[in-house]
Design a protein around this motif. Sequence first.
Motif, PDB file in Angstrom:
ATOM      1  N   HIS A 335       0.817  -1.210   0.000  1.00  0.00           N
ATOM      2  CA  HIS A 335       0.000   0.000   0.000  1.00  0.00           C
ATOM      3  C   HIS A 335       0.854   1.265   0.000  1.00  0.00           C
ATOM      4  N   SER A 336       2.164   1.100   0.084  1.00  0.00           N
ATOM      5  CA  SER A 336       3.030   2.295   0.080  1.00  0.00           C
ATOM      6  C   SER A 336       3.003   2.947  -1.305  1.00  0.00           C
ATOM      7  N   LEU A 341       7.962   5.803  -1.461  1.00  0.00           N
ATOM      8  CA  LEU A 341       9.113   5.064  -2.008  1.00  0.00           C
ATOM      9  C   LEU A 341      10.254   6.038  -2.309  1.00  0.00           C
ATOM     10  N   ARG A 342       9.903   7.178  -2.931  1.00  0.00           N
ATOM     11  CA  ARG A 342      10.945   8.154  -3.266  1.00  0.00           C
ATOM     12  C   ARG A 342      11.657   8.619  -1.986  1.00  0.00           C
ATOM     13  N   SER A 343      10.865   8.898  -0.948  1.00  0.00           N
ATOM     14  CA  SER A 343      11.466   9.402   0.281  1.00  0.00           C
ATOM     15  C   SER A 343      12.336   8.334   0.952  1.00  0.00           C
ATOM     16  N   LYS A 344      11.841   7.090   0.947  1.00  0.00           N
ATOM     17  CA  LYS A 344      12.625   6.006   1.562  1.00  0.00           C
ATOM     18  C   LYS A 344      13.935   5.789   0.798  1.00  0.00           C
ATOM     19  N   PHE A 364       8.878  -2.413  -7.564  1.00  0.00           N
ATOM     20  CA  PHE A 364       8.569  -2.447  -6.130  1.00  0.00           C
ATOM     21  C   PHE A 364       7.186  -3.082  -5.913  1.00  0.00           C
ATOM     22  N   LYS A 365       6.208  -2.682  -6.744  1.00  0.00           N
ATOM     23  CA  LYS A 365       4.844  -3.225  -6.603  1.00  0.00           C
ATOM     24  C   LYS A 365       4.835  -4.730  -6.896  1.00  0.00           C
ATOM     25  N   ILE A 374       8.489  -5.174   2.980  1.00  0.00           N
ATOM     26  CA  ILE A 374       9.690  -4.818   2.201  1.00  0.00           C
ATOM     27  C   ILE A 374      10.613  -4.003   3.107  1.00  0.00           C
ATOM     28  N   TYR A 375      11.804  -4.556   3.375  1.00  0.00           N
ATOM     29  CA  TYR A 375      12.767  -3.898   4.259  1.00  0.00           C
ATOM     30  C   TYR A 375      13.762  -3.070   3.441  1.00  0.00           C
ATOM     31  N   ASP A 376      14.568  -2.298   4.156  1.00  0.00           N
ATOM     32  CA  ASP A 376      15.592  -1.480   3.479  1.00  0.00           C
ATOM     33  C   ASP A 376      16.454  -2.347   2.555  1.00  0.00           C
TER      34      ASP A 376
END
Length: 524
Positions: A335-336, A341-344, A364-365, A374-376
């Motif tokens: 749901h992100s 995503l850009r900020s992470k 990513f999706k 989904i981790y770093d």
Amino acid sequence: MTDTPKKDHVLIFDTTLRDGEQSPGATMTHAEKIEIADLLDEMGVDIIEAGFPIASEGDFNAVSEIARLSRNSVICGLARASFKDIDRCWDAVKHARQPRIHTFIGTSELHRAIPNLTMDEMAVRIHDTVTHARNLCDNVQWSPMDATRTEDDYLCRVVEIAIKAGATTINVPDTVGYTAPRESAYLIRMLLNRVPGADEIVFATHCHNDLGMATANALAAVEGGARQIECTINGLGERAGNTALEEVVMALKVRGDIMPYATGIDTTKIMNLSRRVASVSGFAVQFNKAIVGKNAFAHESGIHQDGMLKNAETFEIMRPTDVGLAETNIVMGKHSGRAALRSKLGDLGYELGDNQLKDVFVRFKELADRKKEIYDDDLIALMRTSDSEENDRIQLKHLRVVCGTDGPQEADMTLVIDRVEGHIVATGDGPVDASFNAIKALFDHSARLQLYQVHAVTEGTDAQATVSVRMEEDGRIVTGQSADTDTVVASARAYIHALNRLLVRRERIAKGTDVADVSYMDAS
Ligand code: KIV
Ligand code: ZN
């Protein structure tokens, strides 16, 4: 420990893009070199050795562009002891705000025998080449390669010649990683004491890690009077590698009480650079590697965790944030959104343009559909393999494997090669072997698989696997990487990635823009 003006300053000379890149298989693309140089400059590296301009047109172009784009760092290029090498080096680095020519020749008895020069003839060559470099550039570094196995008297003699000819930095390489800390300190001290003019210039230390002593040797050299450390990110380099930048910089920072020397490095940028270098070079960082290994700040055992909760200093001599490790590992999921995503990715050090973000978001999706959290590390793995495949000549269209306890494993595969589809069913010893056999059957080649490596990115059975392969054809080495929750798919894609890179290299060779490796030994 905070830096104080009283501290002696130690210059950090990063050679990831030259000595590091020289490591078989660590070849980086032009864009990757530009990106790494930019990050090194931003981190506060004093001197960036950007490449060996005479080695190939690719090296020359990379050094020239890095020089043009440089901001604060001195940009250095390597040249053997020949006018042709030095001229080519100057043509590349002259675009920098602060250019440096680094020229060298092997001075030990073993190395003198290669160009077959007597001691006197070599002394003349050193005088002439350093003078030539200095006539082109105010900032000249000279290295007696294999200094640690060169006779003391001869070393003093040639260092004096180089200083008189105008060298502003003398680098003392332990080319084969043979020296020990006591000797490393002694050598610099001896040169400072015996060579006239030595106190007018900077001495540098350049250590290789064959006996695992590179960091200790570099720090000992500083105690002996060296004020420039040559190093690479993650200790990348030929054989056992070079002194690791992150190790010497953090050692000086954490142990300033006994080693009162400051560097200009912003240590919070270390982790990001380490990840980028691991990614572009294809050389994964070992889990227990000092400073940047995945486990370097992890406290797994119950006793340690208890102590850590009571007081972090019980088991921690530096904070994870000191090297740029985020304190939290915020989990992303399906749901992100794109902004999140850009900020992470920004926090992880990846600044993406809109088109790049669009591509990464799709991937990513896809991953989030298969993996709940989904981790770093998942995102970093995704970024490692986010290169567009549109222009790749070989593409994987379909793969289904049959495996189990009975009978040969089978891979049913369709590849698109130069827009033409090919299909095959191949067998092998296990699903990965069957898939590689299918690729080989559809795209015949003579490249030899030198390395096949799988890493689980996170814990859990739905973890992604990152796969690296290294292949060799006619002495040229290419690597390929991929990540997927399906280990077999990741393996096939990594193999295909390497083959696509091989095809690019073959094209460059045909055009004459990628030449045979230039020998370090042949200085004529
Ligand atoms: O290890 C070495 O001696 C080198 C020189 C070229 C400086 O890398
Ligand atoms: Zn070296």
